[in-house]
Motif scaffolding. Structure first.
Motif, PDB file in Angstrom:
ATOM      1  N   GLU A  65       5.519  -1.165  10.024  1.00 31.20           N
ATOM      2  CA  GLU A  65       4.443   0.029  10.860  1.00 31.20           C
ATOM      3  C   GLU A  65       3.064  -0.438  10.283  1.00 31.20           C
ATOM      4  OE1 GLU A  65       4.958   2.006  13.541  1.00 31.20           O
ATOM      5  OE2 GLU A  65       6.973   0.977  13.393  1.00 31.20           O
ATOM      6  N   ASN A  66       2.805  -0.786   8.854  1.00 33.12           N
ATOM      7  CA  ASN A  66       1.598  -0.789   8.383  1.00 33.12           C
ATOM      8  C   ASN A  66       1.045  -2.266   8.828  1.00 33.12           C
ATOM      9  OD1 ASN A  66       1.180   1.392   6.821  1.00 33.12           O
ATOM     10  ND2 ASN A  66       2.904   0.781   5.311  1.00 33.12           N
ATOM     11  N   LEU A  67       1.762  -3.302   9.011  1.00 31.86           N
ATOM     12  CA  LEU A  67       1.577  -4.624   9.633  1.00 31.86           C
ATOM     13  C   LEU A  67       0.955  -4.599  10.952  1.00 31.86           C
ATOM     14  CD1 LEU A  67       0.954  -7.581   9.104  1.00 31.86           C
ATOM     15  CD2 LEU A  67       3.277  -8.019   9.861  1.00 31.86           C
ATOM     16  N   ILE A  68       1.559  -3.752  11.753  1.00 29.23           N
ATOM     17  CA  ILE A  68       1.058  -3.414  12.940  1.00 29.23           C
ATOM     18  C   ILE A  68      -0.448  -2.631  13.082  1.00 29.23           C
ATOM     19  CG2 ILE A  68       1.288  -2.145  15.027  1.00 29.23           C
ATOM     20  CD1 ILE A  68       4.280  -2.376  14.656  1.00 29.23           C
ATOM     21  N   ALA A  69      -0.581  -1.863  12.115  1.00 30.54           N
ATOM     22  CA  ALA A  69      -1.993  -1.305  11.892  1.00 30.54           C
ATOM     23  C   ALA A  69      -3.100  -2.174  11.687  1.00 30.54           C
ATOM     24  CB  ALA A  69      -1.767  -0.052  11.082  1.00 30.54           C
ATOM     25  N   PHE A  70      -2.484  -3.146  10.357  1.00 30.60           N
ATOM     26  CA  PHE A  70      -3.472  -4.199   9.847  1.00 30.60           C
ATOM     27  C   PHE A  70      -3.839  -5.000  11.015  1.00 30.60           C
ATOM     28  CE2 PHE A  70      -4.498  -8.151   8.065  1.00 30.60           C
ATOM     29  CZ  PHE A  70      -5.548  -7.710   7.494  1.00 30.60           C
ATOM     30  N   LEU A  71      -2.775  -5.460  11.750  1.00 32.99           N
ATOM     31  CA  LEU A  71      -3.304  -6.577  12.894  1.00 32.99           C
ATOM     32  C   LEU A  71      -4.164  -6.219  13.880  1.00 32.99           C
ATOM     33  CD1 LEU A  71       0.213  -8.562  12.860  1.00 32.99           C
ATOM     34  CD2 LEU A  71      -1.953  -9.137  11.516  1.00 32.99           C
ATOM     35  N   LYS A  72      -3.885  -4.680  14.212  1.00 36.48           N
ATOM     36  CA  LYS A  72      -4.877  -4.217  15.327  1.00 36.48           C
ATOM     37  C   LYS A  72      -6.151  -4.142  14.738  1.00 36.48           C
ATOM     38  CE  LYS A  72      -1.453  -1.333  17.579  1.00 36.48           C
ATOM     39  NZ  LYS A  72      -1.099   0.142  17.975  1.00 36.48           N
ATOM     40  N   GLN A  73      -6.236  -3.730  13.609  1.00 36.58           N
ATOM     41  CA  GLN A  73      -7.625  -3.445  12.979  1.00 36.58           C
ATOM     42  C   GLN A  73      -8.194  -4.800  12.714  1.00 36.58           C
ATOM     43  OE1 GLN A  73      -7.335  -1.239   9.033  1.00 36.58           O
ATOM     44  NE2 GLN A  73      -8.288  -3.232   8.163  1.00 36.58           N
ATOM     45  N   ALA A  74      -7.621  -5.830  12.706  1.00 31.83           N
ATOM     46  CA  ALA A  74      -8.151  -7.248  12.464  1.00 31.83           C
ATOM     47  C   ALA A  74      -8.786  -8.140  13.715  1.00 31.83           C
ATOM     48  CB  ALA A  74      -7.082  -8.283  12.115  1.00 31.83           C
ATOM     49  N   ASN A  75      -8.726  -7.160  14.633  1.00 28.69           N
ATOM     50  CA  ASN A  75      -9.363  -7.751  16.129  1.00 28.69           C
ATOM     51  C   ASN A  75      -8.859  -8.938  16.509  1.00 28.69           C
ATOM     52  OD1 ASN A  75     -10.653  -5.175  16.320  1.00 28.69           O
ATOM     53  ND2 ASN A  75     -12.326  -5.621  15.045  1.00 28.69           N
ATOM     54  N   MET A  76      -7.742  -9.153  16.256  1.00 28.12           N
ATOM     55  CA  MET A  76      -7.335 -10.530  17.077  1.00 28.12           C
ATOM     56  C   MET A  76      -7.238 -10.459  18.434  1.00 28.12           C
ATOM     57  SD  MET A  76      -4.027 -10.920  14.202  1.00 28.12           S
ATOM     58  CE  MET A  76      -3.616 -12.463  14.650  1.00 28.12           C
ATOM     59  N   TYR A  84       4.470  -7.773  19.629  1.00 25.82           N
ATOM     60  CA  TYR A  84       5.018  -8.791  18.706  1.00 25.82           C
ATOM     61  C   TYR A  84       5.855  -8.354  17.707  1.00 25.82           C
ATOM     62  CZ  TYR A  84       5.466 -13.211  16.110  1.00 25.82           C
ATOM     63  OH  TYR A  84       5.831 -14.275  15.754  1.00 25.82           O
ATOM     64  N   ILE A  85       5.501  -7.362  16.901  1.00 24.88           N
ATOM     65  CA  ILE A  85       6.263  -6.926  15.738  1.00 24.88           C
ATOM     66  C   ILE A  85       7.650  -6.208  16.141  1.00 24.88           C
ATOM     67  CG2 ILE A  85       6.159  -5.588  13.500  1.00 24.88           C
ATOM     68  CD1 ILE A  85       4.519  -8.141  13.430  1.00 24.88           C
ATOM     69  N   ILE A 127     -13.248  -1.463   6.900  1.00 23.08           N
ATOM     70  CA  ILE A 127     -14.465  -1.890   7.566  1.00 23.08           C
ATOM     71  C   ILE A 127     -15.178  -3.207   6.724  1.00 23.08           C
ATOM     72  CG2 ILE A 127     -16.941  -1.335   8.337  1.00 23.08           C
ATOM     73  CD1 ILE A 127     -15.974   1.674   8.270  1.00 23.08           C
ATOM     74  N   ALA A 128     -15.069  -3.094   5.755  1.00 25.44           N
ATOM     75  CA  ALA A 128     -15.773  -4.078   5.069  1.00 25.44           C
ATOM     76  C   ALA A 128     -14.808  -5.157   4.271  1.00 25.44           C
ATOM     77  CB  ALA A 128     -16.690  -3.573   4.004  1.00 25.44           C
ATOM     78  N   GLY A 129     -13.440  -5.008   4.456  1.00 27.26           N
ATOM     79  CA  GLY A 129     -12.393  -5.471   3.575  1.00 27.26           C
ATOM     80  C   GLY A 129     -11.285  -6.000   4.506  1.00 27.26           C
ATOM     81  N   LEU A 130     -10.293  -6.054   3.774  1.00 22.90           N
ATOM     82  CA  LEU A 130      -8.895  -6.304   4.356  1.00 22.90           C
ATOM     83  C   LEU A 130      -7.899  -4.976   4.109  1.00 22.90           C
ATOM     84  CD1 LEU A 130      -8.305  -9.796   3.035  1.00 22.90           C
ATOM     85  CD2 LEU A 130      -9.247  -9.326   5.386  1.00 22.90           C
ATOM     86  N   GLY A 131      -8.401  -3.929   4.207  1.00 20.12           N
ATOM     87  CA  GLY A 131      -7.708  -2.527   4.086  1.00 20.12           C
ATOM     88  C   GLY A 131      -6.456  -2.523   4.652  1.00 20.12           C
ATOM     89  N   GLY A 132      -5.193  -2.152   4.181  1.00 17.09           N
ATOM     90  CA  GLY A 132      -4.160  -2.148   4.798  1.00 17.09           C
ATOM     91  C   GLY A 132      -3.279  -3.403   4.576  1.00 17.09           C
ATOM     92  N   LEU A 133      -3.838  -4.312   4.076  1.00 13.23           N
ATOM     93  CA  LEU A 133      -2.836  -5.510   3.630  1.00 13.23           C
ATOM     94  C   LEU A 133      -1.949  -5.205   2.641  1.00 13.23           C
ATOM     95  CD1 LEU A 133      -2.206  -8.315   4.155  1.00 13.23           C
ATOM     96  CD2 LEU A 133      -4.136  -9.028   2.802  1.00 13.23           C
TER      97      LEU A 133
END
Length: 644
Positions: A65-76, A84-85, A127-133
């Motif tokens: 669940e956290n990976l889905i949130a991170f990848l969404k935030q990453a604007n891929m 995918y997940i 916003i400024a980092g990789l928060g959620g990784l």
């Protein structure tokens, strides 16, 4: 001393929920506890423990669940994370490992900023980092100074870096761990007197002391200051009963240490690498290939079972475990007479040091040996009633990769943060990743796989330490690794994790402090942490707005390769920017000076160094104004301004 109410609450809750796992004597002394029902304390290292396997089932659901949130935030682009997940056809579980190098407080503080950049609890990290990784990761590994970071976070109820700085209880480094009270001689006296009492308690219980006992108790005063006994009764196995661990809210923490008998010398080819996780201590290496339950360390055993039906708890003191991984610093304690401590305090410390044997200065003593007279391993370990462990970086592998390379853990990508001091200016040069790469071709490598990497000179000359670099981007190019005579027959190219290597470098702060610098003013500590955030975030994502997306591309790469899925155009472009292309450098004069974009080969002295004016997005409105004149990395002036 004032203790913030938050830490009092944490201490109370910890005591109520973890009481079964604290030292049974409620002190630094081990004591008797009930043995496990089957009586067997050791096992062969042919798989993960049942406890870890069960834990992973719960954590995988959380990380998904956290990976889905991170990848969404990453604007891929051209990629749907949720589809995918959660796709039942692919049914992919992606496991992420994070690894922090050793290097004293430099590694701890730089690593703290890097960890903060990955933590969605950090202000503006999303916003400024990789928060959620961090929340999407399965494993969190530390060695020496890197383990001071991992241990502090994990064993303080999975706290976060920003909370540590706001509360001001942990990581007070203004006075050296040697001169703990500073000008307050009474505080220093009480500090050493209390440590001496703790050592007495363990010795009176019948256990041999090593200087690592002193070192571990000293560290605990900085890392577990929120506990009324500064962690004297806190055990590593305490984590098994913690709600935050049982609810799978944190990654699986692992400590790395090396095996070494007194008076022997470690080289990369002969080191036995041990790990300590919440359930076990042991090694995957063929020199032992066994694990023992960490909760029962200190039990007198033969062939893995108690000799008298009695088991011991409390030996796995958290400070002692963390001190074992950083026992190189024991040598600093021996220089007590060169410090500015008063003669009275020096006398107390000298009396304490007389407890220890000189030839065990940088060794941690685990006696009784939990592997004594077991059936698998080398006689030097099995026939010795003492297990000797030492600093995990003594074999040149200062980044702790090994626990993440075993195929049963199914790690797809490793984020490796290198805060080592490989050069004469205390910057990393990738020596660790070279050592780990070479180890896989030796018998002790035992079938582990690690991607191709260049030599350390090329890492510097090609600017691969000046920005993050991906290794092992294309698994099909790694087939040669399987042709090694020591590669396991069950291995395949997709067992080789992709490595995202990030080296310490300056943005807003010259973070190349000496490994043996033992005190930091608050502004220095905070500057180191701020710079670490900028290192992990590519200067608050200002150097590459697609950096989070490129990280996402690295995370899903192995999964895509297993499924035969082509990369998106965005990911292809990311890999062109960050993947090592196989080039080597034949220059014999590596660059030494940093600019915003990379390295220059200017003079080491007060040369043409520049530094960017990065500022603190993750700390809300706080800003750094940094004016420095650099001569061998010496700071002239730093001004910090914090908005109220």
């Amino acid at each position: 001393m004032f203790i913030h109410p938050t830490y009092l609450l944490i201490s109370l809750l910890s005591y109520l929920s973890l009481g079964l796992a604290w030292s049974p004597t409620d002190s630094y002394a081990p004591g008797e506890i009930e043995c496990p029902s089957d009586g067997q304390l050791t096992r062969i290292a042919d798989s993960l423990s049942n406890s870890e396997l069960e834990w992973l089932q719960g954590r995988d659901k959380v990380t998904r669940e956290n990976l889905i949130a991170f990848l969404k935030q990453a604007n891929m682009t051209d990629f749907d994370p949720e589809d995918y997940i959660t796709n039942q056809i692919t049914n992919e579980t992606i496991r992420i490992g994070i690894s922090f190098s050793g290097g004293g407080y430099r590694a701890m503080l730089s690593g703290a900023g890097q960890l903060a950049a990955l933590d969605n609890r950090t202000t503006n990290a999303s916003i400024a980092g990789l928060g959620g990784l961090l929340q999407a990761s399965t494993y969190l590994v530390g060695l020496s100074g890197g383990n001071w970071l991992v241990g502090t976070i994990a064993m303080n109820n999975f706290t976060d870096v920003e909370t540590i700085l706001k509360e001001g209880v942990l990581w007070d480094l203004t006075d050296s761990i040697i001169d703990f009270g500073g000008i307050n001689l009474i505080k220093t006296y009480d500090y050493y007197d209390g440590i001496n009492d703790d050592l007495d308690a363990k010795a009176d219980a019948g256990y041999q002391l090593s200087i690592t006992d002193l070192w571990g108790r000293a560290l605990s005063h900085q890392f577990f200051a929120g506990l009324n006994d500064t962690g004297a009764a806190l055990t590593w196995s305490t984590l098994q009963e913690a709600d935050v661990f049982q609810n799978f809210e944190m990654p699986f923490p692992i400590v790395v240490t090396d095996g070494r008998t007194p008076d022997s010398v470690i080289v990369n080819g002969n080191s036995t690498i041990f790990e300590v996780n919440p359930f076990e201590l042991g090694t995957w290496d063929p020199t032992l290939y066994q694990f023992t339950q960490v909760k029962y360390l200190g039990t007198n055993t033969t062939n893995g079972t108690s000799v008298n039906g009695t088991c011991i708890g409390g030996f796995d003191n958290t400070g002692f475990i963390m001190g074992t991984s950083s026992s190189l610093f024991n040598q600093f304690i021996l220089q007590i007479n060169t410090t500015s401590l008063s003669s009275t305090i020096q006398s107390i410390v000298t009396d304490i040091l007389q407890r220890f044997s000189n030839h065990e200065d940088d060794i941690a003593i685990y006696k009784p040996n939990p592997f004594f007279e077991t059936e698998i391993g080398t006689p030097s370990i099995l026939d010795n009633q003492t297990l000797f462990l030492c600093d995990g970086g003594e074999d040149l592998q200062n980044i702790p990769f090994q626990p993440l390379l075993h195929t049963d853990r199914e790690v797809d990508v490793i984020f490796a943060f290198d805060n080592s001091a490989d050069t004469n200016l205390s910057w990393p040069a990738g020596i660790s990743i070279v050592a780990t790469y070479e180890r896989q071709f030796l018998p002790i490598g035992n079938g582990t796989l690690f991607p191709y990497v260049p030599d350390s000179e090329s890492l510097l000359n090609l600017n691969l330490t000046a920005k993050p670099t991906f290794f092992g981007c294309d698994a099909t190019n790694l087939t040669g690794l399987l042709n090694s005579s020591v590669a396991t027959s069950k291995g395949n190219i997709y067992d080789t994790p992709l490595v995202v290597y990030t080296a310490n470098r300056p943005f807003s702060f010259w973070s190349n402090e000496s490994t043996f610098k033992l005190s930091y003013e608050d502004w220095e500590r905070d500057g180191m942490i701020q710079n670490g955030f900028e290192v992990a975030s590519r200067l608050n994502n200002s150097l590459d707005a697609e950096w989070p997306a490129c990280v996402g591309c690295a995370i899903i790469r192995r999964s895509q390769e297993r499924l035969g899925i082509e990369q998106s155009e965005q990911c292809q472009q990311c890999f062109e920017r960050y993947c090592w292309n196989g080039d080597l450098s034949d220059s014999v004069t590596p660059p030494v000076n940093f600019t915003e974009t990379g390295l220059t080969d200017g003079p080491e002295e007060n040369g043409n160094r520049t530094i960017s004016a990065g500022f603190s997005l993750w700390q809300g409105d706080s800003k750094y104004t940094i004016m420095k004149t650099i001569g061998y990395g010496i700071l002239a002036c730093v001004i910090l301004s914090f908005a109220v």
